[in-house]
Design a protein around this motif. Structure first.
Motif, PDB file in Angstrom:
ATOM      1  N   ASP A   1       6.662  70.639  -1.578  1.00  0.00           N
ATOM      2  CA  ASP A   1       6.060  71.495  -0.721  1.00  0.00           C
ATOM      3  C   ASP A   1       6.318  71.232   0.937  1.00  0.00           C
ATOM      4  O   ASP A   1       6.573  72.334   1.418  1.00  0.00           O
ATOM      5  CB  ASP A   1       4.328  71.233  -0.791  1.00  0.00           C
ATOM      6  N   VAL A   2       6.661  70.233   1.249  1.00  0.00           N
ATOM      7  CA  VAL A   2       7.227  69.811   2.614  1.00  0.00           C
ATOM      8  C   VAL A   2       8.385  70.475   2.596  1.00  0.00           C
ATOM      9  O   VAL A   2       8.758  70.856   3.755  1.00  0.00           O
ATOM     10  CB  VAL A   2       6.958  68.418   2.731  1.00  0.00           C
ATOM     11  N   ALA A   3       9.369  70.395   1.799  1.00  0.00           N
ATOM     12  CA  ALA A   3      10.853  70.865   1.660  1.00  0.00           C
ATOM     13  C   ALA A   3      10.711  72.239   2.108  1.00  0.00           C
ATOM     14  O   ALA A   3      11.494  72.872   2.855  1.00  0.00           O
ATOM     15  CB  ALA A   3      11.561  70.544   0.529  1.00  0.00           C
ATOM     16  N   ASP A   4       9.582  73.102   1.330  1.00  0.00           N
ATOM     17  CA  ASP A   4       9.596  74.410   1.363  1.00  0.00           C
ATOM     18  C   ASP A   4       9.097  74.675   2.767  1.00  0.00           C
ATOM     19  O   ASP A   4       9.486  75.678   3.542  1.00  0.00           O
ATOM     20  CB  ASP A   4       8.887  75.014   0.279  1.00  0.00           C
ATOM     21  N   ALA A   5       7.883  74.106   3.139  1.00  0.00           N
ATOM     22  CA  ALA A   5       7.548  74.399   4.688  1.00  0.00           C
ATOM     23  C   ALA A   5       8.590  74.174   5.721  1.00  0.00           C
ATOM     24  O   ALA A   5       8.666  74.928   6.710  1.00  0.00           O
ATOM     25  CB  ALA A   5       6.367  73.525   4.672  1.00  0.00           C
ATOM     26  N   LEU A   6       9.370  72.951   5.546  1.00  0.00           N
ATOM     27  CA  LEU A   6      10.305  72.772   6.831  1.00  0.00           C
ATOM     28  C   LEU A   6      11.826  73.225   6.661  1.00  0.00           C
ATOM     29  O   LEU A   6      12.602  73.101   7.327  1.00  0.00           O
ATOM     30  CB  LEU A   6      10.223  71.018   6.574  1.00  0.00           C
ATOM     31  N   ASP A   7      11.678  74.060   5.293  1.00  0.00           N
ATOM     32  CA  ASP A   7      13.288  74.465   5.100  1.00  0.00           C
ATOM     33  C   ASP A   7      14.205  73.494   5.120  1.00  0.00           C
ATOM     34  O   ASP A   7      15.129  73.656   5.963  1.00  0.00           O
ATOM     35  CB  ASP A   7      13.506  75.736   5.777  1.00  0.00           C
ATOM     36  N   CYS A   8      13.982  72.452   4.425  1.00  0.00           N
ATOM     37  CA  CYS A   8      15.014  71.290   4.577  1.00  0.00           C
ATOM     38  C   CYS A   8      15.245  70.594   3.115  1.00  0.00           C
ATOM     39  O   CYS A   8      14.444  71.015   1.982  1.00  0.00           O
ATOM     40  CB  CYS A   8      14.491  69.936   5.324  1.00  0.00           C
ATOM     41  N   ALA A   9      15.944  69.570   2.961  1.00  0.00           N
ATOM     42  CA  ALA A   9      16.343  68.977   1.608  1.00  0.00           C
ATOM     43  C   ALA A   9      15.017  68.250   1.271  1.00  0.00           C
ATOM     44  O   ALA A   9      14.252  67.736   2.259  1.00  0.00           O
ATOM     45  CB  ALA A   9      17.454  68.292   1.678  1.00  0.00           C
ATOM     46  N   ARG A  10      14.789  68.014  -0.164  1.00  0.00           N
ATOM     47  CA  ARG A  10      13.561  67.278  -0.695  1.00  0.00           C
ATOM     48  C   ARG A  10      13.875  65.810   0.107  1.00  0.00           C
ATOM     49  O   ARG A  10      12.775  65.100   0.366  1.00  0.00           O
ATOM     50  CB  ARG A  10      13.430  67.477  -2.053  1.00  0.00           C
ATOM     51  N   SER A  11      14.904  65.004   0.087  1.00  0.00           N
ATOM     52  CA  SER A  11      15.185  63.833   0.431  1.00  0.00           C
ATOM     53  C   SER A  11      14.607  63.706   1.778  1.00  0.00           C
ATOM     54  O   SER A  11      14.030  62.780   2.221  1.00  0.00           O
ATOM     55  CB  SER A  11      16.386  63.447   0.168  1.00  0.00           C
ATOM     56  N   THR A  12      15.091  64.807   2.657  1.00  0.00           N
ATOM     57  CA  THR A  12      14.532  64.731   4.227  1.00  0.00           C
ATOM     58  C   THR A  12      12.933  64.905   4.257  1.00  0.00           C
ATOM     59  O   THR A  12      12.134  64.195   5.056  1.00  0.00           O
ATOM     60  CB  THR A  12      15.126  65.709   5.031  1.00  0.00           C
ATOM     61  N   ALA A  13      12.340  65.716   3.335  1.00  0.00           N
ATOM     62  CA  ALA A  13      11.032  65.863   3.336  1.00  0.00           C
ATOM     63  C   ALA A  13      10.352  64.423   2.990  1.00  0.00           C
ATOM     64  O   ALA A  13       9.536  64.097   3.689  1.00  0.00           O
ATOM     65  CB  ALA A  13      10.546  66.995   2.453  1.00  0.00           C
ATOM     66  N   TYR A  14      10.889  63.734   2.089  1.00  0.00           N
ATOM     67  CA  TYR A  14      10.316  62.568   1.591  1.00  0.00           C
ATOM     68  C   TYR A  14      10.287  61.445   2.800  1.00  0.00           C
ATOM     69  O   TYR A  14       9.449  60.859   2.914  1.00  0.00           O
ATOM     70  CB  TYR A  14      10.980  62.068   0.158  1.00  0.00           C
ATOM     71  N   ARG A  15      11.485  61.416   3.481  1.00  0.00           N
ATOM     72  CA  ARG A  15      11.504  60.519   4.516  1.00  0.00           C
ATOM     73  C   ARG A  15      10.378  60.875   5.610  1.00  0.00           C
ATOM     74  O   ARG A  15       9.737  60.011   6.120  1.00  0.00           O
ATOM     75  CB  ARG A  15      12.706  60.525   5.351  1.00  0.00           C
ATOM     76  N   TYR A  16      10.158  62.276   5.915  1.00  0.00           N
ATOM     77  CA  TYR A  16       8.892  62.533   6.833  1.00  0.00           C
ATOM     78  C   TYR A  16       7.714  61.988   6.242  1.00  0.00           C
ATOM     79  O   TYR A  16       6.821  61.482   6.845  1.00  0.00           O
ATOM     80  CB  TYR A  16       8.880  63.840   7.162  1.00  0.00           C
ATOM     81  N   LEU A  17       7.324  62.256   4.975  1.00  0.00           N
ATOM     82  CA  LEU A  17       6.173  61.798   4.341  1.00  0.00           C
ATOM     83  C   LEU A  17       6.289  60.117   4.217  1.00  0.00           C
ATOM     84  O   LEU A  17       4.959  59.888   4.738  1.00  0.00           O
ATOM     85  CB  LEU A  17       6.279  62.414   2.774  1.00  0.00           C
ATOM     86  N   GLN A  18       7.107  59.558   4.301  1.00  0.00           N
ATOM     87  CA  GLN A  18       7.049  57.891   3.991  1.00  0.00           C
ATOM     88  C   GLN A  18       6.723  57.586   5.385  1.00  0.00           C
ATOM     89  O   GLN A  18       6.238  56.474   5.690  1.00  0.00           O
ATOM     90  CB  GLN A  18       8.335  57.409   3.346  1.00  0.00           C
ATOM     91  N   THR A  19       7.387  58.162   6.575  1.00  0.00           N
ATOM     92  CA  THR A  19       6.857  57.972   7.784  1.00  0.00           C
ATOM     93  C   THR A  19       5.634  57.887   8.093  1.00  0.00           C
ATOM     94  O   THR A  19       4.748  57.141   8.730  1.00  0.00           O
ATOM     95  CB  THR A  19       7.830  58.497   8.877  1.00  0.00           C
ATOM     96  N   LEU A  20       4.793  59.016   7.753  1.00  0.00           N
ATOM     97  CA  LEU A  20       3.551  59.170   7.875  1.00  0.00           C
ATOM     98  C   LEU A  20       2.510  58.356   7.083  1.00  0.00           C
ATOM     99  O   LEU A  20       1.405  57.944   7.509  1.00  0.00           O
ATOM    100  CB  LEU A  20       3.213  60.622   7.384  1.00  0.00           C
ATOM    101  N   VAL A  21       3.313  57.856   5.984  1.00  0.00           N
ATOM    102  CA  VAL A  21       2.606  56.882   5.090  1.00  0.00           C
ATOM    103  C   VAL A  21       2.310  55.691   5.713  1.00  0.00           C
ATOM    104  O   VAL A  21       1.617  54.773   5.759  1.00  0.00           O
ATOM    105  CB  VAL A  21       3.132  56.858   3.593  1.00  0.00           C
ATOM    106  N   SER A  22       3.564  55.158   6.376  1.00  0.00           N
ATOM    107  CA  SER A  22       3.655  53.565   6.753  1.00  0.00           C
ATOM    108  C   SER A  22       2.834  53.805   8.362  1.00  0.00           C
ATOM    109  O   SER A  22       2.441  52.751   8.439  1.00  0.00           O
ATOM    110  CB  SER A  22       5.130  53.678   7.450  1.00  0.00           C
TER     111      SER A  22
END
Length: 261
Positions: A36-57
């Motif tokens: 979902d985040v990758a679609d919203a940001l128009d980025c690779a899924r790996s990049t989206a996951y890094r954003y998500l992990q930062t928010l989790v941390s």
């Protein structure tokens, strides 16, 4: 200077993307995925996951038990602080303005401050024809008028009696009650009806209708009222005013409970 400016733009870009991720949540979307985040940001899924992990941390997000991500404890903490930052008058003003415009009358918010009934806010309708002089900060009689009696009605009987006994009660009109036992009976009726209607108790030409505003602990924190000239309130309109005040005070009470939650 160029490198610094580029760094500033990069930080803003990261902040924008973070806000985009948080803004994806809604009543209909309580969980999001990396896809979902990758679609919203128009980025690779790996990049989206890094954003998500930062928010989790940082506890803005947390991993949901059945997959995906949900809002974290830090968001709830910020929501609590945001609610606390709103004063009573700030929460009340939108409700008061809407009510004043709906009725075309003066709307007051009053509180018990020590042993005094104080007008802390007032609003007038946009097309109001008659304006009454109730100013912010003015002290109102404790034994007469819809607002004062609503504020007393939900106190313990001993508290109400003690307040009424502190100084001689003033009689303003033939409708003003100055006998404490009679006032206690009146307060009981107000509690039963959940609204106070005051006709010519302070001014022979004025009528007031008030309802209690409750806080998160169930105590009355203020009274919401409308005051107008008696000639503007035939019996049928009185019912409409009572219903409008009751609905507005309920709305305001719910908002204060959310703020204090």
């Amino acid at each position: 200077m160029t490198a610094s400016s580029g760094g500033y733009r990069e930080r803003n870009s990261t902040a924008d993307r973070t806000l985009t991720v948080l803004g994806m949540f809604s009543d209909n979307r309580l969980h999001i995925s990396a896809a979902d985040v990758a679609d919203a940001l128009d980025c690779a899924r790996s990049t989206a996951y890094r954003y998500l992990q930062t928010l989790v941390s940082t506890s803005f997000l947390e991993e949901a038990p059945h997959g995906g991500f949900r809002l974290g404890i830090r968001v709830m903490e910020l929501a609590r602080l945001a609610r606390r930052s709103f004063s009573l008058t700030e929460v009340a003003l939108p409700v008061m303005r809407a009510l004043a415009d709906e009725l075309g009358e003066t709307v007051l918010l009053t509180r018990l401050v020590d042993s005094a009934v104080i007008c802390i806010e007032r609003c007038e309708g946009a097309n109001q024809l008659i304006r009454l002089s109730y100013e912010r900060g003015s002290r109102l009689p404790i034994n007469a008028g819809a607002s004062a009696l609503v504020l007393l009605a939900w106190l313990r009987e001993s508290q109400a009696r003690e307040l009424l006994a502190r100084e001689p009660l003033q009689s303003f009109t033939e409708s003003t009650l100055v006998d404490v036992d009679s006032l206690m009976n009146r307060l009981s009726e107000i509690r039963a009806n959940s609204v106070s209607v005051s006709v010519a108790e302070v001014d022979p030409d004025v009528i007031g209708i008030a309802a209690p505003v409750f806080g998160g602990n169930g105590a009355v924190v203020a009274a919401l009222s409308v005051v107008t000239m008696r000639r503007r309130v035939p019996p049928k309109r009185l019912d409409d005013l009572v219903s409008a005040i009751a609905a507005a005070s309920s709305t305001l009470s719910n908002q204060i409970v959310v703020r204090d939650g």
